[in-house]
Enzyme design. Sequence first.
Site, short mmCIF file in Angstrom:
data_model
loop_
_atom_site.label_atom_id
_atom_site.label_comp_id
_atom_site.label_asym_id
_atom_site.label_seq_id
_atom_site.Cartn_x
_atom_site.Cartn_y
_atom_site.Cartn_z
N HIS A 43 22.92 39.15 -64.28
CA HIS A 43 24.33 38.85 -64.48
C HIS A 43 25.01 39.80 -65.48
O HIS A 43 26.19 39.64 -65.76
CB HIS A 43 24.45 37.41 -64.98
CG HIS A 43 25.85 36.87 -65.03
ND1 HIS A 43 26.70 36.90 -63.94
CD2 HIS A 43 26.55 36.30 -66.05
CE1 HIS A 43 27.87 36.36 -64.29
NE2 HIS A 43 27.80 36.00 -65.56
N SER A 63 32.16 38.36 -66.16
CA SER A 63 31.91 36.94 -65.90
C SER A 63 33.21 36.15 -66.00
O SER A 63 34.20 36.49 -65.37
CB SER A 63 30.83 36.43 -66.86
OG SER A 63 30.32 35.19 -66.46
N ASP A 86 22.03 37.87 -58.77
CA ASP A 86 22.74 37.30 -59.91
C ASP A 86 22.70 35.78 -59.78
O ASP A 86 23.29 35.20 -58.86
CB ASP A 86 24.19 37.81 -59.91
CG ASP A 86 25.01 37.33 -61.11
OD1 ASP A 86 24.57 36.38 -61.79
OD2 ASP A 86 26.07 37.90 -61.35
#
Length: 266
Positions: A248, A96, A220
């Site tokens: 995610h 991320s 996602d």
Amino acid sequence: MDIILRNNIHVTGNLESPQTLVFAHGFGIDQTSFSKVIPSFEHDYKIVLFDNVGGGKADIKAYSPKRYEAINGYATDVAGIIQALDLRQVTFVGHSVSGMTGMLTSIHYPGMIDKLVLLGSSPRYLNDPKDGYTGGFDHATLTSLFEAMEANYHAWAAGFSKVAMRNEDRPELAAAFAKTLNDIRPDIAIQVAKAIFYLDYRGELPKVTLPVLVVQTANDIAVPAVVSEYLEANIPNSRLTKVETEGHFPQISAPMEVVAAIQSFL
């Protein structure tokens, strides 16, 4: 020692190996999110795990609103960790926002990182109609998100954890994410979330000179597939691979697919 305590650093795996894997977690989770990925690499690589300041078991006293008002502060932390531990031949696996942190580190501190894995990462979450860029969020959506966080952080965490994790057949995954979200001090979580959701590092992508693997999951909520395609198109020496899991957090929901992608890249 200060850095070790500040970032709750753990070094494991083959300590004699000249090659290092640094794993960096995303927002709302901590280094334990890689627990099912690590065993596949422990024999051949030195493994470095840490918690971002403001999350996990990092030293809460190290958090500074000024230092972390943008993610450059986290990139400086990464450089400090690599220097303090004298790490060599580093492959940085950033989940991320930490993917962008690793990217910035590679640009601002050339030679520290040899390879980069962007695991569900985005250079900009906000749509930019002017440029025809789709990041997945518009201003109204982000405004509503932050209003919900500020009104009742714990209720927001319970809801967000489910849509971000997906995998409804395994509710324990979302429950675990909700717990780590709730462990973060709400004021810190809100500031860090704003730094993440309003970032824009599209202009930095062409500056990346090292090999990059972009890993994309299905469905996602934070990083739609078009964003990973944008990364591959704009980072010179990059390639995109898709893992067959929703949500995610592929290192949690499909760890062996993530392992296979990283091993192929290495």
